[in-house]
Design an enzyme around this catalytic site. Structure first.
Site, PDB file in Angstrom:
ATOM      1  N   GLY A  53      18.888  69.097  47.284  1.00  0.00           N
ATOM      2  CA  GLY A  53      18.032  70.100  46.672  1.00  0.00           C
ATOM      3  C   GLY A  53      18.702  70.638  45.431  1.00  0.00           C
ATOM      4  N   GLY A  54      17.933  70.873  44.345  1.00  0.00           N
ATOM      5  CA  GLY A  54      18.490  71.461  43.125  1.00  0.00           C
ATOM      6  C   GLY A  54      19.762  70.760  42.680  1.00  0.00           C
ATOM      7  CG  ASP A  55      23.114  73.276  42.068  1.00  0.00           C
ATOM      8  OD1 ASP A  55      22.348  73.607  43.003  1.00  0.00           O
ATOM      9  OD2 ASP A  55      24.009  74.008  41.628  1.00  0.00           O
ATOM     10  CD  GLU A  56      22.624  73.332  48.372  1.00  0.00           C
ATOM     11  OE1 GLU A  56      23.156  74.423  48.572  1.00  0.00           O
ATOM     12  OE2 GLU A  56      21.792  72.823  49.157  1.00  0.00           O
TER      13      GLU A  56
END
Length: 513
Positions: A436-439
């Site tokens: 997710g996102g920057d994960e």
């Protein structure tokens, strides 16, 4: 609903719409034509009523002229010999002449003789007072414009309107001077109206033009007639129509409104014609539809049915080795060839679609959906065989600041480089996922927690060199089965909490559950 039924439905609907539009246009034109004919007919009938009244006036005029230009009457005006009256004006004179009033006046307007045929009790009587009110030395009734002119017109009385003729009394050779005026008149009564009804085939009704209690339709017609319209027309339903005409009196004032009621045969013929038109158009539509369906069935529907059956066979069996091979050079034949080529490449599309469904479009790492499937699969295998399973969740530190400083496009490039670095440092069986996102998350089958932590540290250290100067650091959380969690949700939760501890401890570090 199959293609043949759809073709029947859609073609039928299109034809019906076209027939409806055509019928509406032609019906409107027919209706306009018949309405115009009907209006002309009504105008003709009203004109016929007026013409009949004009003929009656002409008859009275001729009778008046015969008496006025007569030596015996001329001499009577001088001598006032009573024998003239006894001899020439008897009880039968009114019936023979078909008039209701005879009046003879001296040149100064004094009445010399005046009588009406019936006063209500069957006996002759004197002139009505209302009639006498129109007599004066300067009255147009006593002073026709020309030396031999016979004036005709309508005189409105309260009892009945009068059709009259007034002529100067001259010698038989029409020389004078005039010795007075003779007036013949006839009441415009029910007898006269009935005779006109018989002649014209109409139902007539006469109304005083200035009456205050006129019916609404006559009131509306009066407005149009006074505005200059020759004939006013009103419909009273599909079976009756009325025409209205205005009669003026001898002074040029509105006197009477005549209403002529008649049936509507032209309107009825118009309805029948429109009905025949509709039947003819529907018959044409049925023929066109039948021919169209036969054509479509032979050239299109059957061949499309063959294509449909082949599609269904491929769908049901998954066998992509079959081919259509339609003959011909038309569009359907080209469609069949295209379908055969489609089957040749179907497997390639399937493989490509599978890859698209499980990967993240930006980083080409696996997506969260595929991660969930693989986590459940690997967790089940680890439980079943008692094998370790580890999970690393990684997060780029202060990625938002990096985006704000360098722009989102550069941020996307950083995410791509990170995913590429993770795939390069992990094994083939490891599942690298954009979480997710920057994960990112890495699922490590057959890997204990200590080995997973060591891999996380190598990633943290190596990413800085791979991402380049100025790139954000990385924090990670590690959890493992069976040491930290016994279920998938717990494993994710433990790794996530470890990541948050790493963030809270200053970032750029790895924490274990």
């Amino acid at each position: 609903m199959n293609l043949r039924q759809r073709t029947l439905l859609h073609t039928g609907a299109i034809i019906l719409v076209m027939i409806g539009l055509l019928f509406a246009i032609l019906s409107k034109r027919l209706q306009t034509s018949f309405s115009a004919l009907e209006r002309e007919d009504v105008q003709t009938k009203v004109a016929a009523v007026k013409s009949s009244l004009a003929n009656d006036l002409e008859t009275i005029r001729g009778q008046t002229r015969d008496w006025a230009f007569w030596d015996d009457l001329y001499e009577f005006m001088t001598s006032a010999d009573g024998d003239f009256i006894k001899t020439n004006i008897t009880a039968s004179t009114f019936g023979d002449l078909k008039i209701d009033l005879i009046a003879i006046f001296r040149p100064d307007g004094r009445e010399l003789f005046g009588r009406v045929s019936d006063t209500g009790d069957g006996l002759p009587g004197s002139l009505p007072k209302e009639f006498a009110a129109h007599i004066a030395p300067d009255s147009p009734l006593l002073r026709p414009a020309g030396g031999t002119e016979v004036r005709t017109g309508l005189l409105l009385l309260s009892r009945q309107p009068l059709l009259f003729a007034a002529a100067p009394i001259l010698r038989s050779d029409e020389t004078g001077p005039a010795h007075g005026t003779v007036i013949f008149a006839r009441y415009l009564d029910e007898t006269l109206i009935t005779r006109i009804e018989v002649l014209t085939g109409l139902r007539l009704k006469v109304f005083p033009a200035e009456a205050a209690d006129l019916p609404a339709d006559v009131r509306d017609a009066r407005t149009e007639l006074l505005a200059g319209r020759t004939t006013s027309i009103r419909t009273a339903g599909p079976d009756a129509i009325s025409g209205y005409g205005l009669l003026i009196d001898y002074l040029g004032r509105p006197a009477l409104i005549i209403r002529a009621d008649s049936p509507r045969p032209i309107y009825a013929h118009g309805r029948i014609s429109r009905r025949y038109l509709l039947f003819a158009l529907l018959a044409c539509a049925a023929v066109i539809l039948a021919m169209n369906l036969i054509f479509l069935d032979l050239l299109i529907v059957r061949r499309i049915g063959r294509i449909d059956r082949l599609f269904e066979k491929v769908r049901a069996s998954g066998d992509t080795s079959v081919r259509l091979r339609l003959s011909g050079k038309d569009e359907l034949a080209r469609m069949g060839a295209s379908f055969d080529r489609l089957l040749d490449t179907l497997e390639d599309f399937r493989r490509h679609d599978r890859e698209l469904s499980i990967t993240d479009p930006l980083t080409t790492a696996y997506n969260r959906r595929h991660f969930n499937d693989k986590l459940a699969e690997e967790f089940g295998r680890a439980k079943r065989y008692g094998r370790p399973l580890s999970l690393i969740i990684l997060d780029l530190d202060r990625f938002k600041d990096y985006n704000d400083a360098h722009g989102h496009l550069e941020g996307d490039e950083l995410l791509k480089r990170t995913a590429e670095f993770l795939r390069g440092i992990t094994r083939k069986q490891d599942i690298v996922t954009r979480f997710g996102g920057d994960e990112f998350a890495i699922l490590l089958p057959e890997t204990p927690r200590a080995n997973a932590r060591g891999l996380a540290d190598r990633i943290r250290i190596g990413l800085g060199a791979a991402a380049g100067a100025g790139a954000p650091t990385l924090s990670a959380g590690v959890a493992a089965f069976p040491d930290d969690a016994a279920e998938t949700e717990a494993l994710i939760n433990k790794a996530d909490k470890a990541l948050y501890r790493a963030k809270a401890a200053g970032r750029d570090r790895v924490e274990s559950a």
